[in-house]
Design a protein around this motif. Structure first.
Motif, PDB file in Angstrom:
ATOM      1  N   ASP A   1       0.843  -1.195   0.000  1.00  0.00           N
ATOM      2  CA  ASP A   1       0.000   0.000   0.000  1.00  0.00           C
ATOM      3  C   ASP A   1       0.879   1.246   0.000  1.00  0.00           C
ATOM      4  OD1 ASP A   1      -2.360  -1.486   0.101  1.00  0.00           O
ATOM      5  OD2 ASP A   1      -2.365  -1.505   2.305  1.00  0.00           O
ATOM      6  N   VAL A   2       0.611   2.159  -0.929  1.00  0.00           N
ATOM      7  CA  VAL A   2       1.373   3.398  -1.031  1.00  0.00           C
ATOM      8  C   VAL A   2       0.665   4.476  -0.212  1.00  0.00           C
ATOM      9  CG1 VAL A   2       2.254   5.177  -2.588  1.00  0.00           C
ATOM     10  CG2 VAL A   2       2.236   2.767  -3.313  1.00  0.00           C
ATOM     11  N   HIS A   3       1.418   5.083   0.709  1.00  0.00           N
ATOM     12  CA  HIS A   3       0.900   6.155   1.559  1.00  0.00           C
ATOM     13  C   HIS A   3       1.618   7.448   1.187  1.00  0.00           C
ATOM     14  CE1 HIS A   3      -1.006   3.216   4.273  1.00  0.00           C
ATOM     15  NE2 HIS A   3       0.062   2.483   4.000  1.00  0.00           N
ATOM     16  N   GLU A   4       0.844   8.482   0.859  1.00  0.00           N
ATOM     17  CA  GLU A   4       1.422   9.763   0.487  1.00  0.00           C
ATOM     18  C   GLU A   4       1.720  10.578   1.741  1.00  0.00           C
ATOM     19  OE1 GLU A   4       0.588  13.480  -2.540  1.00  0.00           O
ATOM     20  OE2 GLU A   4      -0.765  11.765  -2.509  1.00  0.00           O
ATOM     21  N   ILE A   5       2.864  11.242   1.737  1.00  0.00           N
ATOM     22  CA  ILE A   5       3.278  12.084   2.858  1.00  0.00           C
ATOM     23  C   ILE A   5       3.336  13.522   2.362  1.00  0.00           C
ATOM     24  CG2 ILE A   5       5.121  12.596   4.489  1.00  0.00           C
ATOM     25  CD1 ILE A   5       5.976   9.646   4.173  1.00  0.00           C
ATOM     26  N   GLN A   6       2.581  14.395   3.024  1.00  0.00           N
ATOM     27  CA  GLN A   6       2.567  15.807   2.666  1.00  0.00           C
ATOM     28  C   GLN A   6       2.633  16.640   3.932  1.00  0.00           C
ATOM     29  OE1 GLN A   6      -0.983  16.554   0.434  1.00  0.00           O
ATOM     30  NE2 GLN A   6      -0.150  15.717  -1.450  1.00  0.00           N
ATOM     31  N   ASN A   7       3.285  17.783   3.840  1.00  0.00           N
ATOM     32  CA  ASN A   7       3.347  18.737   4.955  1.00  0.00           C
ATOM     33  C   ASN A   7       3.774  18.071   6.261  1.00  0.00           C
ATOM     34  OD1 ASN A   7       2.373  20.766   3.213  1.00  0.00           O
ATOM     35  ND2 ASN A   7       0.297  20.046   3.557  1.00  0.00           N
ATOM     36  N   ALA A   8       4.783  17.206   6.196  1.00  0.00           N
ATOM     37  CA  ALA A   8       5.285  16.515   7.382  1.00  0.00           C
ATOM     38  C   ALA A   8       6.682  17.023   7.718  1.00  0.00           C
ATOM     39  CB  ALA A   8       5.318  15.014   7.120  1.00  0.00           C
ATOM     40  N   THR A   9       7.159  16.649   8.895  1.00  0.00           N
ATOM     41  CA  THR A   9       8.516  16.994   9.295  1.00  0.00           C
ATOM     42  C   THR A   9       9.295  15.713   9.576  1.00  0.00           C
ATOM     43  OG1 THR A   9       7.900  17.172  11.617  1.00  0.00           O
ATOM     44  CG2 THR A   9       7.869  19.197  10.325  1.00  0.00           C
ATOM     45  N   ALA A  10      10.612  15.804   9.450  1.00  0.00           N
ATOM     46  CA  ALA A  10      11.485  14.675   9.753  1.00  0.00           C
ATOM     47  C   ALA A  10      12.722  15.189  10.473  1.00  0.00           C
ATOM     48  CB  ALA A  10      11.893  13.953   8.469  1.00  0.00           C
ATOM     49  N   TRP A  11      13.379  14.270  11.154  1.00  0.00           N
ATOM     50  CA  TRP A  11      14.603  14.568  11.885  1.00  0.00           C
ATOM     51  C   TRP A  11      15.720  13.769  11.243  1.00  0.00           C
ATOM     52  CZ3 TRP A  11      14.907  16.750  17.114  1.00  0.00           C
ATOM     53  CH2 TRP A  11      16.193  16.714  17.662  1.00  0.00           C
ATOM     54  N   PHE A  12      16.790  14.438  10.851  1.00  0.00           N
ATOM     55  CA  PHE A  12      17.966  13.770  10.294  1.00  0.00           C
ATOM     56  C   PHE A  12      19.162  14.168  11.128  1.00  0.00           C
ATOM     57  CE2 PHE A  12      21.787  13.910   7.718  1.00  0.00           C
ATOM     58  CZ  PHE A  12      21.830  12.622   7.217  1.00  0.00           C
ATOM     59  N   ASP A  13      19.924  13.175  11.598  1.00  0.00           N
ATOM     60  CA  ASP A  13      21.121  13.524  12.354  1.00  0.00           C
ATOM     61  C   ASP A  13      22.212  12.495  12.168  1.00  0.00           C
ATOM     62  OD1 ASP A  13      20.602  11.358  14.010  1.00  0.00           O
ATOM     63  OD2 ASP A  13      20.136  12.563  15.759  1.00  0.00           O
TER      64      ASP A  13
ATOM     65  N   GLU B   1       3.640  22.417  16.977  1.00  0.00           N
ATOM     66  CA  GLU B   1       2.992  22.188  15.676  1.00  0.00           C
ATOM     67  C   GLU B   1       3.705  22.907  14.535  1.00  0.00           C
ATOM     68  OE1 GLU B   1       0.622  20.037  14.738  1.00  0.00           O
ATOM     69  OE2 GLU B   1       0.859  19.301  16.768  1.00  0.00           O
ATOM     70  N   ALA B   2       4.307  24.042  14.823  1.00  0.00           N
ATOM     71  CA  ALA B   2       5.006  24.790  13.780  1.00  0.00           C
ATOM     72  C   ALA B   2       6.376  24.186  13.478  1.00  0.00           C
ATOM     73  CB  ALA B   2       5.175  26.246  14.210  1.00  0.00           C
TER      74      ALA B   2
ATOM     75  N   ILE C   1      17.507  20.955  23.721  1.00  0.00           N
ATOM     76  CA  ILE C   1      16.265  21.519  23.194  1.00  0.00           C
ATOM     77  C   ILE C   1      16.611  22.709  22.311  1.00  0.00           C
ATOM     78  CG2 ILE C   1      14.103  22.697  23.763  1.00  0.00           C
ATOM     79  CD1 ILE C   1      13.962  20.970  26.273  1.00  0.00           C
ATOM     80  N   LEU C   2      16.095  22.673  21.104  1.00  0.00           N
ATOM     81  CA  LEU C   2      16.199  23.784  20.167  1.00  0.00           C
ATOM     82  C   LEU C   2      14.897  24.563  20.288  1.00  0.00           C
ATOM     83  CD1 LEU C   2      17.542  25.186  17.659  1.00  0.00           C
ATOM     84  CD2 LEU C   2      16.209  23.575  16.270  1.00  0.00           C
ATOM     85  N   ASP C   3      14.974  25.815  20.740  1.00  0.00           N
ATOM     86  CA  ASP C   3      13.734  26.578  20.896  1.00  0.00           C
ATOM     87  C   ASP C   3      13.348  27.275  19.594  1.00  0.00           C
ATOM     88  OD1 ASP C   3      15.082  29.059  20.717  1.00  0.00           O
ATOM     89  OD2 ASP C   3      15.044  29.402  22.880  1.00  0.00           O
TER      90      ASP C   3
ATOM     91  N   GLY D   1       3.277  24.630  28.538  1.00  0.00           N
ATOM     92  CA  GLY D   1       1.843  24.685  28.762  1.00  0.00           C
ATOM     93  C   GLY D   1       0.980  24.345  27.564  1.00  0.00           C
ATOM     94  N   VAL D   2       1.581  24.110  26.408  1.00  0.00           N
ATOM     95  CA  VAL D   2       0.829  23.801  25.190  1.00  0.00           C
ATOM     96  C   VAL D   2       0.869  22.283  24.964  1.00  0.00           C
ATOM     97  CG1 VAL D   2       0.671  24.154  22.698  1.00  0.00           C
ATOM     98  CG2 VAL D   2       1.385  26.039  24.190  1.00  0.00           C
ATOM     99  N   PRO D   3      -0.291  21.649  24.776  1.00  0.00           N
ATOM    100  CA  PRO D   3      -0.311  20.193  24.553  1.00  0.00           C
ATOM    101  C   PRO D   3       0.435  19.801  23.277  1.00  0.00           C
ATOM    102  CG  PRO D   3      -2.517  21.014  25.033  1.00  0.00           C
ATOM    103  CD  PRO D   3      -1.638  22.216  24.818  1.00  0.00           C
ATOM    104  N   ILE D   4       1.133  18.672  23.342  1.00  0.00           N
ATOM    105  CA  ILE D   4       1.779  18.097  22.158  1.00  0.00           C
ATOM    106  C   ILE D   4       1.344  16.638  22.057  1.00  0.00           C
ATOM    107  CG2 ILE D   4       3.791  19.589  21.909  1.00  0.00           C
ATOM    108  CD1 ILE D   4       5.382  17.708  23.629  1.00  0.00           C
ATOM    109  N   GLU D   5       1.095  16.224  20.825  1.00  0.00           N
ATOM    110  CA  GLU D   5       0.681  14.851  20.567  1.00  0.00           C
ATOM    111  C   GLU D   5       1.163  14.476  19.175  1.00  0.00           C
ATOM    112  OE1 GLU D   5      -3.489  12.483  20.021  1.00  0.00           O
ATOM    113  OE2 GLU D   5      -3.405  14.052  21.564  1.00  0.00           O
ATOM    114  N   ARG D   6       1.901  13.368  19.082  1.00  0.00           N
ATOM    115  CA  ARG D   6       2.421  12.920  17.788  1.00  0.00           C
ATOM    116  C   ARG D   6       2.905  11.484  17.907  1.00  0.00           C
ATOM    117  NH1 ARG D   6       5.961  16.042  15.054  1.00  0.00           N
ATOM    118  NH2 ARG D   6       4.967  17.882  15.814  1.00  0.00           N
ATOM    119  N   HIS D   7       3.301  10.924  16.787  1.00  0.00           N
ATOM    120  CA  HIS D   7       3.926   9.602  16.755  1.00  0.00           C
ATOM    121  C   HIS D   7       5.426   9.796  16.606  1.00  0.00           C
ATOM    122  CE1 HIS D   7      -0.240   8.634  15.701  1.00  0.00           C
ATOM    123  NE2 HIS D   7       0.020   7.517  16.369  1.00  0.00           N
TER     124      HIS D   7
END
Length: 189
Positions: A29-41, A72-73, A95-97, A172-178
């Protein structure tokens, strides 16, 4: 609660908030990824001979690493480490602010729902709680798979990479992600 000495002898660079577009194929199954972020290190020369030299006791080294955006940003991000070497545990985060400032912090970690691999004997948590009071950050991670261990037959590259649900608050701002939680060695043993 800042600790810059923990990172001496270690080298790392990271692009923690890369824009991502493309596709991923899972079971045909092909899943399209749009407007996402990734971490490379990239990390190297941890500066500790027991990690770099298998003859110096590398089998006792274990660590957890988590890297993820914190808002979110995707203008704030964390690189979280829990290193366990020769009976000594060091837990810290960079932490990168949102202003581009990187700060190192000591963190509090608690592991729950520990499971032990029948293949390697390594122990890993299914649930992780993290607090960084001086950065106003609290996070919890819940593994989404039962036992996602990889075993290559050599202690230094045995580990567990687990897709996890992350919940918490940052300033104080909720965060939720995978998030992918990366664990190498016998983290809870």
């Amino acid at each position: 609660e800042r600790d810059t000495a923990l990172l001496s002898g270690s080298y790392q660079f990271a692009f923690p908030n890369m824009d991502v577009q493309g596709t991923v194929t899972i079971d045909g199954d092909v899943h399209e990824i749009q407007n996402a972020t990734a971490w490379f290190d990239r990390q190297w020369a941890y500066g500790s001979p027991e990690i770099l030299d298998p003859k110096a006791g590398a089998s006792t080294a274990a660590w957890l690493w988590i890297g993820t955006p914190l808002n979110e940003a995707s203008t704030a991000a964390i690189s979280l480490w829990d290193m366990f070497i020769d009976g000594t545990r060091r837990s810290f985060a960079t932490i990168l602010d949102e202003h581009g400032v990187q700060t190192n912090y000591l963190v509090n970690l608690r592991y729950e729902q520990i499971w032990t691999s029948e293949r390697t004997g390594n122990s890993y948590p299914r649930k992780i709680h993290v607090s960084v009071p001086s950065a106003d950050l609290m996070m919890s991670f819940q593994a989404m798979f039962d036992e996602p261990e990889f075993d290559h037959g050599q202690q230094m590259i045995n580990g567990c990479q687990s897709l996890s649900e992350m919940t918490g608050t940052y300033r104080g701002v909720p965060i939720e992600r995978h998030v992918i939680v990366d664990m190498i060695g016998n983290l809870c043993g």
